[in-house]
Write a protein that holds these residues in place. Structure first.
Motif, short mmCIF file in Angstrom:
data_model
loop_
_atom_site.label_atom_id
_atom_site.label_comp_id
_atom_site.label_asym_id
_atom_site.label_seq_id
_atom_site.Cartn_x
_atom_site.Cartn_y
_atom_site.Cartn_z
N VAL A 302 0.86 -1.18 0.00
CA VAL A 302 0.00 0.00 0.00
C VAL A 302 0.89 1.23 0.00
CG1 VAL A 302 -1.78 1.29 1.22
CG2 VAL A 302 -1.83 -1.22 1.21
N THR A 303 0.67 2.10 -0.96
CA THR A 303 1.46 3.33 -1.09
C THR A 303 0.61 4.52 -0.68
OG1 THR A 303 2.75 2.39 -2.91
CG2 THR A 303 2.77 4.78 -2.68
N ARG A 304 1.17 5.39 0.14
CA ARG A 304 0.51 6.61 0.58
C ARG A 304 1.22 7.81 -0.04
NH1 ARG A 304 -2.48 6.74 5.23
NH2 ARG A 304 -1.46 8.67 5.87
N VAL A 305 0.46 8.67 -0.69
CA VAL A 305 1.02 9.87 -1.31
C VAL A 305 0.38 11.09 -0.66
CG1 VAL A 305 1.32 11.18 -3.44
CG2 VAL A 305 1.38 8.66 -3.49
N ASP A 306 1.21 11.89 0.03
CA ASP A 306 0.73 13.14 0.61
C ASP A 306 0.61 14.16 -0.51
OD1 ASP A 306 0.68 15.77 1.86
OD2 ASP A 306 1.21 14.76 3.72
N ARG A 314 5.35 3.70 2.13
CA ARG A 314 4.79 2.40 1.75
C ARG A 314 4.75 1.49 2.97
NH1 ARG A 314 8.11 3.98 -2.40
NH2 ARG A 314 7.19 4.03 -4.49
N HIS A 315 3.78 0.58 2.95
CA HIS A 315 3.74 -0.46 3.96
C HIS A 315 3.10 -1.70 3.36
CE1 HIS A 315 -0.24 1.58 4.62
NE2 HIS A 315 -0.65 0.32 4.67
N LYS A 316 3.40 -2.84 3.95
CA LYS A 316 2.82 -4.11 3.52
C LYS A 316 1.52 -4.35 4.26
CE LYS A 316 6.11 -5.71 0.76
NZ LYS A 316 5.88 -6.03 -0.67
N ALA A 317 0.57 -4.93 3.55
CA ALA A 317 -0.71 -5.29 4.16
C ALA A 317 -1.04 -6.72 3.77
CB ALA A 317 -1.82 -4.36 3.71
N ALA A 318 -1.75 -7.42 4.63
CA ALA A 318 -2.08 -8.82 4.38
C ALA A 318 -2.99 -8.98 3.18
CB ALA A 318 -2.73 -9.44 5.62
N ARG A 319 -3.79 -7.94 2.89
CA ARG A 319 -4.70 -7.96 1.75
C ARG A 319 -4.98 -6.52 1.35
NH1 ARG A 319 -7.68 -9.28 6.33
NH2 ARG A 319 -7.36 -11.50 5.96
N SER A 320 -5.63 -6.35 0.21
CA SER A 320 -5.99 -5.01 -0.21
C SER A 320 -6.92 -4.38 0.82
CB SER A 320 -6.68 -5.04 -1.58
OG SER A 320 -5.78 -5.45 -2.58
N PRO A 321 -6.65 -3.15 1.23
CA PRO A 321 -7.50 -2.52 2.25
C PRO A 321 -8.88 -2.19 1.71
CG PRO A 321 -5.89 -0.95 1.40
CD PRO A 321 -5.56 -2.28 0.80
N GLY A 322 -9.84 -2.06 2.62
CA GLY A 322 -11.18 -1.66 2.21
C GLY A 322 -11.16 -0.24 1.68
N ASN A 323 -12.12 0.07 0.81
CA ASN A 323 -12.12 1.38 0.16
C ASN A 323 -12.90 2.44 0.92
OD1 ASN A 323 -14.58 0.03 -0.61
ND2 ASN A 323 -14.90 1.63 -2.11
N VAL A 324 -13.43 2.09 2.10
CA VAL A 324 -14.06 3.09 2.96
C VAL A 324 -13.04 3.48 4.02
CG1 VAL A 324 -15.88 3.53 4.64
CG2 VAL A 324 -16.39 2.24 2.56
N ILE A 325 -12.72 4.77 4.10
CA ILE A 325 -11.73 5.26 5.04
C ILE A 325 -12.40 6.29 5.94
CG2 ILE A 325 -9.47 6.33 5.33
CD1 ILE A 325 -8.77 5.35 2.53
N ALA A 326 -12.34 6.06 7.26
CA ALA A 326 -12.99 6.95 8.21
C ALA A 326 -12.06 7.20 9.38
CB ALA A 326 -14.31 6.33 8.70
N GLY A 338 -16.08 -8.38 8.87
CA GLY A 338 -15.69 -6.99 8.78
C GLY A 338 -14.23 -6.87 9.16
N VAL A 339 -13.48 -6.05 8.41
CA VAL A 339 -12.04 -5.92 8.63
C VAL A 339 -11.70 -4.44 8.74
CG1 VAL A 339 -9.75 -6.42 7.74
CG2 VAL A 339 -11.62 -8.02 7.31
N ALA A 340 -10.92 -4.08 9.76
CA ALA A 340 -10.49 -2.69 9.95
C ALA A 340 -8.98 -2.66 10.17
CB ALA A 340 -11.20 -2.07 11.14
N SER A 341 -8.32 -1.70 9.49
CA SER A 341 -6.88 -1.53 9.62
C SER A 341 -6.57 -0.04 9.70
CB SER A 341 -6.14 -2.14 8.42
OG SER A 341 -6.48 -3.50 8.24
N THR A 342 -5.39 0.28 10.20
CA THR A 342 -4.97 1.67 10.22
C THR A 342 -4.54 2.07 8.81
OG1 THR A 342 -2.72 1.01 10.82
CG2 THR A 342 -4.23 1.59 12.62
N ALA A 343 -5.00 3.23 8.37
CA ALA A 343 -4.64 3.70 7.04
C ALA A 343 -3.17 4.09 6.97
CB ALA A 343 -5.52 4.89 6.64
N ALA A 344 -2.58 4.46 8.11
CA ALA A 344 -1.20 4.95 8.12
C ALA A 344 -0.18 3.84 7.89
CB ALA A 344 -0.90 5.65 9.44
#
Length: 447
Positions: A302-306, A314-326, A338-344
């Motif tokens: 997962v790549t984060r672009v400010d 960048r960070h590794k994730a076990a699977r593609s993150p959900g597309n709802v971010i809150a 249901g699966v929740a992860s930190t976006a950071a």
């Protein structure tokens, strides 16, 4: 419906068809899904399901195993709720996209380009004329702003290849203010995006976007690109493109491009190695998922672009993150959980069996129905999910504990894997859409 949930269903089927076939092209599932994102192949099919008169009430829902049905709720879980109304939408079951505006819910289906429902009473107050021969269904709607409802419609209704228009309607008079033809028949969350000062939409020419004036549809500026598939998004009211190579012959890098809202001048914020897919935004940071390991499943980068500084992490994730971010948390569902992860950093916060009813689809191997994307009430810190049978669950945003269960009693409907119900937060109530059923319920979660 959710385009991303349909994409995941298509991927799962394709991987199931060629799990151990060495002759299958590498990454075929992702390539077909990406091609699907550019073309709307979810045309209305089949006759509408006839539904008898329905008596609806808010009743106690029971939780339990995803495959075995429901069981009594866990101790401490609230089941209190108030069903405010339930409405049957006209024209059959192929309704897949709704959005909310002031005191109104707007929906679009294969037979109607637009329909308005009074959010207080559930009464249908307006609808367009029926579309001949069933048109295309939108998977997402751009939204409502400043008294204008933005949606989609067939460019040539009744034609074998009708094409697609972005359509702006006055919410009071319901008159069409303007129409804009697009080359790409996809009607998803990337096809037309509201930004501060206009609407960013595809043009009649492929690989080109136009900024349109809200009220007149006048073209403010255009931007074109080559050798890439680009998704149109808005970050803090500013239009952006997230682009990935459109073929193996194209330069193998992805870009995040900022488009000046006034002039359309492009500035590349970041250039990344390899193909990526847009996930969502965390504040002013764009999240992109790289290609999963194993050709389609497993860990992802997962790549984060400010978008302000251009800093890439960048960070590794076990699977593609959900597309709802809150509130810095990515939310999704997988196989009834249901699966929740930190976006950071992708750290898993919780994984919880939703306890919803997801039936098998007898036509598609071991495919099952999908729950809705979560609707998040940040004030109550609850993420709500809906299944196609009318069961709802509310999970604590931070811990994943079950804080509420509810149910809207509906007749049993046809199993349609890959077509998820829709759930929208409206104040502190929920608007749910399952086929031609639309309802509003007020959950009262436990503390």
């Amino acid at each position: 419906m959710s385009a991303d949930q349909l994409d995941r269903a298509i991927r799962d089927v394709l991987h199931g068809l060629t799990p151990d076939n060495p002759a299958a092209p590498a990454g075929i599932a992702d390539r077909i899904v990406r091609r699907r994102q550019r073309r709307n192949i979810t045309r209305a099919a089949g006759a509408a399901l006839a539904i008898a008169a329905v008596t609806v009430s808010a009743v106690l829902v029971t939780g339990g195993d995803t495959h075995r049905g429901t069981q009594p709720p866990a101790s401490g879980t609230s089941t209190a709720s108030k069903l405010l109304w339930r409405t049957t939408l006209p024209g059959g079951t192929d309704w897949r996209a709704c959005t909310t505006g002031p005191a109104t819910v707007y929906c679009q289906g294969a037979r109607y380009d637009g329909l308005a429902v009074d959010a207080r009473t559930g009464k249908i107050t307006w609808k367009t004329r029926p579309v001949p021969n069933d048109g295309s269904s939108a998977m997402d709607l751009p939204g409502v702003r400043d008294g204008i409802f933005f949606g989609f419609a067939d460019h040539a209704p009744g034609a074998s290849t009708p094409g697609t228009d972005v359509v702006a309607r006055d919410v009071t008079s319901h008159q069409v203010l303007w129409r804009h033809k697009v080359a790409d028949d996809s009607r998803d969350r990337f096809s037309a995006v509201l930004f501060d000062g206009g609407v960013l939409a595809n043009t009649p020419t492929f690989k080109k976007a136009a900024a349109l004036d809200d009220k007149t549809g006048r073209t403010l500026w255009t931007y074109a690109w080559k050798q890439a598939d680009c998704d149109q998004i808005a970050v803090a009211g500013v239009p952006y493109l997230t682009c990935s190579p459109d073929s193996e012959k194209a330069p193998q890098h992805s870009t995040v491009v900022r488009l000046d809202p006034v002039t359309g001048e492009a500035r590349t914020v970041a250039t990344l190695k390899g193909p990526t897919m847009y996930v969502g935004t965390d504040g002013r940071t764009v999240l992109l998922a790289g290609k999963p390991g194993g050709g389609g499943s497993g860990p992802v980068t997962v790549t984060r672009v400010d978008t302000r500084s251009g800093v890439v992490t960048r960070h590794k994730a076990a699977r593609s993150p959900g597309n709802v971010i809150a509130d810095g948390i990515t939310l999704g569902s997988r196989y009834g959980e249901g699966v929740a992860s930190t976006a950071a950093d992708g750290r898993n916060l919780w994984t919880r069996d939703l306890g919803l009813t997801l039936r098998k689809d007898p036509r598609l191997f071991d495919q099952r129905e999908a729950p809705s994307d979560p609707a998040v009430d940040l004030k109550a810190r609850v993420a709500y999910y809906l299944d196609p049978s009318g069961n709802l669950v509310g999970l604590d945003l931070d811990s994943g504990s079950v804080r509420w269960r509810g149910r809207v009693q509906l007749p049993e409907t046809e199993v349609r894997s890959g077509v998820a119900p829709e759930l929208i937060l409206y104040g502190h109530s929920l608007v749910g859409q399952i086929g031609d059923h639309l309802f509003r319920i007020e959950p009262r979660p436990g503390s």
